[in-house]
Design an enzyme around this catalytic site. Sequence first.
Site, mmCIF file in Angstrom:
data_model
loop_
_atom_site.group_PDB
_atom_site.id
_atom_site.type_symbol
_atom_site.label_atom_id
_atom_site.label_comp_id
_atom_site.label_asym_id
_atom_site.label_seq_id
_atom_site.Cartn_x
_atom_site.Cartn_y
_atom_site.Cartn_z
ATOM 1 C CG ASN A 1 52.469 28.875 49.146
ATOM 2 O OD1 ASN A 1 52.243 28.872 47.931
ATOM 3 N ND2 ASN A 1 52.783 29.974 49.805
ATOM 4 C CG HIS B 1 49.937 30.011 39.235
ATOM 5 N ND1 HIS B 1 48.680 30.167 39.788
ATOM 6 C CD2 HIS B 1 50.780 30.736 40.022
ATOM 7 C CE1 HIS B 1 48.768 30.968 40.849
ATOM 8 N NE2 HIS B 1 50.028 31.303 41.018
ATOM 9 N NE ARG C 1 51.484 36.439 40.444
ATOM 10 C CZ ARG C 1 52.715 35.928 40.512
ATOM 11 N NH1 ARG C 1 52.908 34.692 40.908
ATOM 12 N NH2 ARG C 1 53.762 36.666 40.182
ATOM 13 C CB SER D 1 49.912 37.246 47.561
ATOM 14 O OG SER D 1 50.063 36.222 46.594
ATOM 15 C CE1 TYR E 1 54.182 36.235 47.215
ATOM 16 C CE2 TYR E 1 56.243 37.205 46.460
ATOM 17 C CZ TYR E 1 55.050 36.569 46.190
ATOM 18 O OH TYR E 1 54.706 36.276 44.905
ATOM 19 C CG HIS F 1 48.206 30.739 47.371
ATOM 20 N ND1 HIS F 1 49.240 30.366 46.551
ATOM 21 C CD2 HIS F 1 47.149 29.945 47.051
ATOM 22 C CE1 HIS F 1 48.834 29.382 45.763
ATOM 23 N NE2 HIS F 1 47.576 29.107 46.048
HETATM 24 O O1 CA2 Z 1 51.128 34.144 47.536
HETATM 25 C C1 CA2 Z 1 51.694 33.048 47.521
HETATM 26 O O2 CA2 Z 1 51.946 32.397 48.531
HETATM 27 C C2 CA2 Z 1 52.169 32.487 46.176
HETATM 28 O O3 CA2 Z 1 52.016 31.071 46.212
HETATM 29 C C3 CA2 Z 1 53.623 32.879 46.049
HETATM 30 C C4 CA2 Z 1 54.229 32.484 44.704
HETATM 31 C C5 CA2 Z 1 53.369 32.962 43.553
HETATM 32 O O4 CA2 Z 1 53.881 32.459 42.323
HETATM 33 C C6 CA2 Z 1 51.914 32.539 43.706
HETATM 34 O O5 CA2 Z 1 51.167 33.102 42.642
HETATM 35 C C7 CA2 Z 1 51.343 33.022 45.015
HETATM 36 C C8 CA2 Z 1 55.632 33.069 44.552
HETATM 37 C C9 CA2 Z 1 56.584 32.714 45.657
HETATM 38 C C10 CA2 Z 1 57.811 33.546 45.505
HETATM 39 O O6 CA2 Z 1 58.408 33.692 46.780
HETATM 40 C C11 CA2 Z 1 59.262 34.734 46.959
HETATM 41 C C12 CA2 Z 1 59.677 34.961 48.250
HETATM 42 C C13 CA2 Z 1 60.531 35.990 48.526
HETATM 43 C C14 CA2 Z 1 61.012 36.791 47.511
HETATM 44 C C15 CA2 Z 1 60.594 36.560 46.219
HETATM 45 C C16 CA2 Z 1 59.735 35.528 45.931
#
Ligand code: CA2
Length: 149
Positions: free
Chosen positions: A75, A81, A112, A103, A24, A101
Amino acid sequence: MPKPIFVLSGPNLNLLGTREPDIYGYDTLSDIHDRCAARAEAFGLTVDCRQSNHEGQLIDWVQEAREAASALIINPAGYGHTSVALLDALKTLAIPVVECHLSNPAAREAFRKTTYVSLAATGIVSGFGAASYELAIEAAAGLVGAARS
Ligand code: CA2
C-alpha cells in the site's frame, strides 16, 4: 519453509485507526498486520509487515524483497500517486506484486486516479478497508501456489 510475503505500507498509515475512520476504518495498522499473519498462516505462509513514512526506506525494502520475499504486497499510500522511483524499484522484482488500498482511489479526487505503482503490479485490491490487505494475502498466496490448509 517458503520465503515470507512482504507487506509494505507507506506514509501516514501508521496513523490508521486514529483519524479519518470514515475513509480508512477503525482498525490500526497493527490490527491489520495481525489479520495478515492469520490469513497467511491458513496457507502455510508467513508475512513480514513493515511501514515507513520515507520513500527511500520503502525502496530499500522493495530491493530487499528481490531476494528475501516470495511475493510483495504494497500500500504505497500517497507515494503511489507521485513516486516514479518506487515504480522503478518495483519493476525490478521477479516475484508477484499486489497493490493494496483501503479506499478506492479511483472513486476519490482526480489526483488519486493516476497511480504509478499500478504499472508494476500483478494485480490491485482496493476499496475494502482492512479486508483489502487480507484479500491481497489471498491473491499473493494464489500467485505463489500456496494451498489453503
Ligand atoms: O486507500 C488507501 O489505502 C490509500 O493508499 C491511502 C492513502 C491515499 O493517499 C491513497 O490515495 C489511498 C493515504 C493514507 C493516509 O493514511 C491516514 C491514516 C489515518 C489518518 C489519516 C491518514
